[in-house]
Design a protein around this motif. Sequence first.
Motif, PDB file in Angstrom:
ATOM      1  N   LEU A  65     -36.701  32.953  14.493  1.00  0.00           N
ATOM      2  CA  LEU A  65     -35.981  31.791  13.982  1.00  0.00           C
ATOM      3  C   LEU A  65     -35.631  30.725  15.009  1.00  0.00           C
ATOM      4  O   LEU A  65     -35.793  29.555  14.732  1.00  0.00           O
ATOM      5  CB  LEU A  65     -34.711  32.246  13.255  1.00  0.00           C
ATOM      6  CG  LEU A  65     -34.944  32.992  11.959  1.00  0.00           C
ATOM      7  CD1 LEU A  65     -33.617  33.435  11.380  1.00  0.00           C
ATOM      8  CD2 LEU A  65     -35.672  32.131  10.964  1.00  0.00           C
TER       9      LEU A  65
ATOM     10  N   GLU B 238     -20.571  30.610  16.207  1.00  0.00           N
ATOM     11  CA  GLU B 238     -20.848  31.958  16.703  1.00  0.00           C
ATOM     12  C   GLU B 238     -19.586  32.821  16.732  1.00  0.00           C
ATOM     13  O   GLU B 238     -19.649  34.029  16.544  1.00  0.00           O
ATOM     14  CB  GLU B 238     -21.464  31.876  18.100  1.00  0.00           C
ATOM     15  CG  GLU B 238     -21.989  33.200  18.604  1.00  0.00           C
ATOM     16  CD  GLU B 238     -22.747  33.065  19.909  1.00  0.00           C
ATOM     17  OE1 GLU B 238     -23.320  34.084  20.328  1.00  0.00           O
ATOM     18  OE2 GLU B 238     -22.775  31.975  20.495  1.00  0.00           O
TER      19      GLU B 238
ATOM     20  N   LYS C  54     -27.311  29.970  16.343  1.00  0.00           N
ATOM     21  CA  LYS C  54     -28.351  31.000  16.424  1.00  0.00           C
ATOM     22  C   LYS C  54     -27.796  32.369  16.794  1.00  0.00           C
ATOM     23  O   LYS C  54     -28.448  33.376  16.578  1.00  0.00           O
ATOM     24  CB  LYS C  54     -29.457  30.590  17.394  1.00  0.00           C
ATOM     25  CG  LYS C  54     -29.076  30.576  18.846  1.00  0.00           C
ATOM     26  CD  LYS C  54     -30.275  30.185  19.679  1.00  0.00           C
ATOM     27  CE  LYS C  54     -29.940  30.182  21.154  1.00  0.00           C
ATOM     28  NZ  LYS C  54     -31.090  29.816  21.961  1.00  0.00           N
TER      29      LYS C  54
ATOM     30  N   SER D 185     -24.744  36.408  13.088  1.00  0.00           N
ATOM     31  CA  SER D 185     -25.523  37.515  12.535  1.00  0.00           C
ATOM     32  C   SER D 185     -26.163  37.118  11.211  1.00  0.00           C
ATOM     33  O   SER D 185     -25.639  36.287  10.462  1.00  0.00           O
ATOM     34  CB  SER D 185     -24.646  38.749  12.329  1.00  0.00           C
ATOM     35  OG  SER D 185     -23.767  38.555  11.246  1.00  0.00           O
ATOM     36  N   TYR D 186     -27.298  37.706  10.941  1.00  0.00           N
ATOM     37  CA  TYR D 186     -28.049  37.448   9.722  1.00  0.00           C
ATOM     38  C   TYR D 186     -27.213  37.783   8.487  1.00  0.00           C
ATOM     39  O   TYR D 186     -27.248  37.081   7.484  1.00  0.00           O
ATOM     40  CB  TYR D 186     -29.331  38.276   9.759  1.00  0.00           C
ATOM     41  CG  TYR D 186     -30.236  38.116   8.579  1.00  0.00           C
ATOM     42  CD1 TYR D 186     -30.910  36.927   8.363  1.00  0.00           C
ATOM     43  CD2 TYR D 186     -30.422  39.154   7.670  1.00  0.00           C
ATOM     44  CE1 TYR D 186     -31.749  36.769   7.283  1.00  0.00           C
ATOM     45  CE2 TYR D 186     -31.262  39.010   6.586  1.00  0.00           C
ATOM     46  CZ  TYR D 186     -31.922  37.827   6.390  1.00  0.00           C
ATOM     47  OH  TYR D 186     -32.746  37.670   5.322  1.00  0.00           O
ATOM     48  N   GLY D 187     -26.431  38.848   8.573  1.00  0.00           N
ATOM     49  CA  GLY D 187     -25.595  39.265   7.445  1.00  0.00           C
ATOM     50  C   GLY D 187     -24.569  38.222   7.059  1.00  0.00           C
ATOM     51  O   GLY D 187     -24.276  38.026   5.883  1.00  0.00           O
ATOM     52  N   THR D 188     -24.019  37.518   8.048  1.00  0.00           N
ATOM     53  CA  THR D 188     -23.037  36.477   7.768  1.00  0.00           C
ATOM     54  C   THR D 188     -23.680  35.328   7.000  1.00  0.00           C
ATOM     55  O   THR D 188     -23.114  34.816   6.029  1.00  0.00           O
ATOM     56  CB  THR D 188     -22.428  35.952   9.083  1.00  0.00           C
ATOM     57  OG1 THR D 188     -21.860  37.047   9.793  1.00  0.00           O
ATOM     58  CG2 THR D 188     -21.362  34.918   8.830  1.00  0.00           C
ATOM     59  N   VAL D 189     -24.866  34.922   7.418  1.00  0.00           N
ATOM     60  CA  VAL D 189     -25.570  33.827   6.744  1.00  0.00           C
ATOM     61  C   VAL D 189     -25.924  34.228   5.310  1.00  0.00           C
ATOM     62  O   VAL D 189     -25.765  33.436   4.374  1.00  0.00           O
ATOM     63  CB  VAL D 189     -26.828  33.416   7.536  1.00  0.00           C
ATOM     64  CG1 VAL D 189     -27.615  32.364   6.787  1.00  0.00           C
ATOM     65  CG2 VAL D 189     -26.445  32.910   8.916  1.00  0.00           C
ATOM     66  N   VAL D 190     -26.373  35.459   5.120  1.00  0.00           N
ATOM     67  CA  VAL D 190     -26.733  35.925   3.773  1.00  0.00           C
ATOM     68  C   VAL D 190     -25.500  35.984   2.879  1.00  0.00           C
ATOM     69  O   VAL D 190     -25.566  35.639   1.702  1.00  0.00           O
ATOM     70  CB  VAL D 190     -27.438  37.298   3.850  1.00  0.00           C
ATOM     71  CG1 VAL D 190     -27.590  37.917   2.478  1.00  0.00           C
ATOM     72  CG2 VAL D 190     -28.784  37.151   4.520  1.00  0.00           C
TER      73      VAL D 190
ATOM     74  N   LEU E 249     -31.532  25.620   5.020  1.00  0.00           N
ATOM     75  CA  LEU E 249     -31.086  26.050   6.332  1.00  0.00           C
ATOM     76  C   LEU E 249     -31.439  24.975   7.339  1.00  0.00           C
ATOM     77  O   LEU E 249     -32.603  24.562   7.426  1.00  0.00           O
ATOM     78  CB  LEU E 249     -31.754  27.379   6.719  1.00  0.00           C
ATOM     79  CG  LEU E 249     -31.431  28.570   5.837  1.00  0.00           C
ATOM     80  CD1 LEU E 249     -32.259  29.761   6.257  1.00  0.00           C
ATOM     81  CD2 LEU E 249     -29.964  28.911   5.881  1.00  0.00           C
TER      82      LEU E 249
ATOM     83  N   THR F 150     -32.195  23.462  10.984  1.00  0.00           N
ATOM     84  CA  THR F 150     -32.731  23.932  12.253  1.00  0.00           C
ATOM     85  C   THR F 150     -32.793  22.776  13.230  1.00  0.00           C
ATOM     86  O   THR F 150     -32.746  21.611  12.842  1.00  0.00           O
ATOM     87  CB  THR F 150     -34.146  24.520  12.087  1.00  0.00           C
ATOM     88  OG1 THR F 150     -34.993  23.509  11.545  1.00  0.00           O
ATOM     89  CG2 THR F 150     -34.153  25.733  11.194  1.00  0.00           C
TER      90      THR F 150
END
Length: 144
Positions: A45, A70, A113, A116-121, A137, A139
């Motif tokens: 990513l 973050e 960046k 964590s991926y879980g937070t975004v999901v 998303l 970038t």
Amino acid sequence: MSRKHGRRKPMAEINVVPYIDVTLVLLIIFMITTPMLQTGVEVDLPQAESKTVESEGDGNNPPIVISIKEQGQFYIKSDSQDDEPVLPEEINSRVAAILINKPKTQVLINADKGVSYGTVVTVMAALKNAGVPTVGLMTKPEEK
């Protein structure tokens, strides 16, 4: 006993059994290969290259931007306001309230960046529950 007709008439029907067999085999092949296409994809990513997304509408309807730092702080930016701190539990209700008045508003997630991926999901799931059809998303363009 003689026959009235000495010859048989040719059949004018198409035999569809071979076509059904081929269709069934193709269906089975696609059923087996489709789950394999959804797994095993490596994604890097931070170095992803992306195009600029054109804003829908007449330009008077800026997108809602959910920012995730973050350290775990959440911010929401809507209309022409600055980023406001918001609790994760409030995102659903805040976005739903904005979408009632402006249903075509785009919703974007701007996550660090290191998040964590879980937070975004989790944020994406909250936005889906608020009635957002698609979530973008954000970038940073790749530096060359």
